[in-house]
Design a protein around this motif. Structure first.
Motif, short mmCIF file in Angstrom:
data_model
loop_
_atom_site.label_atom_id
_atom_site.label_comp_id
_atom_site.label_asym_id
_atom_site.label_seq_id
_atom_site.Cartn_x
_atom_site.Cartn_y
_atom_site.Cartn_z
N LYS A 25 4.18 10.75 41.90
CA LYS A 25 3.92 9.32 41.82
C LYS A 25 5.17 8.57 41.34
N ASP A 68 1.80 0.56 40.90
CA ASP A 68 1.19 1.82 40.49
C ASP A 68 0.07 2.20 41.47
N GLU A 69 -0.77 1.23 41.81
CA GLU A 69 -1.87 1.50 42.73
C GLU A 69 -1.36 1.84 44.12
N SER A 71 1.45 3.36 44.78
CA SER A 71 1.99 4.73 44.70
C SER A 71 0.87 5.76 44.81
N VAL A 72 -0.23 5.53 44.11
CA VAL A 72 -1.36 6.45 44.15
C VAL A 72 -1.99 6.46 45.54
N CYS A 93 0.92 13.58 39.21
CA CYS A 93 0.41 12.22 39.00
C CYS A 93 -0.47 12.16 37.76
N PHE A 95 -3.44 11.10 37.20
CA PHE A 95 -4.71 10.66 37.76
C PHE A 95 -5.67 10.28 36.64
N HIS A 99 -10.11 7.96 39.86
CA HIS A 99 -9.63 8.63 41.06
C HIS A 99 -10.52 9.80 41.48
#
Length: 199
Positions: A25, A68-69, A71-72, A93, A95, A99
């Motif tokens: 991430k 950030d969102e 990337s996830v 990551c 998480f 998630h």
């Protein structure tokens, strides 16, 4: 695990030893920083008792939360594509519980057997690592390591990310003073679990 618990070092080594693709991430976020710009308002809340270091919660284009969102979301796309063609990969990551729903949704459509490696370390050691990151300036400035260090120092318990409840195997490793033998035991356990998955 949370930041500075050794996820990247361990993830890269596991991926190399198993010859699996490795996706991080932070690496994806840094590409976003380089192409779009660093987050405009990195808000690390003093008032929140949760691990609220998701930066700015406004609708600004350069909000850290959006980055950030994003990337996830990219990581999940990579995960799904690997599952679709029956390939394994290593994901690095932080998480969060939310998630779990995405993983379960993927599981409802395709078979995969997740293996989670939970990285953690003693608080004193984590404080040292956070401070080293902040002082060294070695990481991308978009991570705002000085603010992360200050926030962690105020409430270390808020920066722990336990394993997700998504089934599969979970292994735990304390990276405070981990040895080569600790890693050997871990990689052997992972190899064994992988081999059983394909029987």
């Amino acid at each position: 695990g949370g930041p500075a618990t050794g996820k990247t070092t361990l993830g890269e080594k596991i991926a190399a030893d198993l010859q699996f693709p490795y996706f991080s991430k932070d690496n994806i976020k840094e590409l976003i920083f380089n192409f779009i710009g660093c987050p405009s308002t990195p808000t690390i809340s003093d008032e929140s008792k949760s691990h609220d270091f998701s930066y700015d919660k406004t609708g600004e284009d350069l909000s850290g939360k959006k980055m950030d969102e994003a990337s996830v979301a990219i990581l999940f796309q990579l995960i799904e594509e690997h599952i679709r063609v029956g390939r394994s990969c290593v994901i690095d990551c932080t998480f969060e519980e939310v998630h779990s729903f995405t993983f379960k949704e993927i599981k409802s459509k395709s078979f995969f057997n997740p293996i989670q490696v939970y990285c953690h370390a003693e608080v004193v050691e984590l404080v040292r690592r956070y401070k080293q990151r902040a002082v060294s300036g070695e990481r991308h400035p978009g991570h705002f390591d000085q603010l992360l260090y200050e926030s962690f120092s105020r409430d270390p318990s808020a920066f722990d990310f336990p394993p997700l409840e998504i089934g599969g195997a979970i292994f735990s490793i304390d990276t405070t003073n981990s040895t080569a033998n600790d890693y050997i035991q871990l990689i052997q356990s992972i190899r064994k679990k992988i081999s059983h998955s394909f029987k």
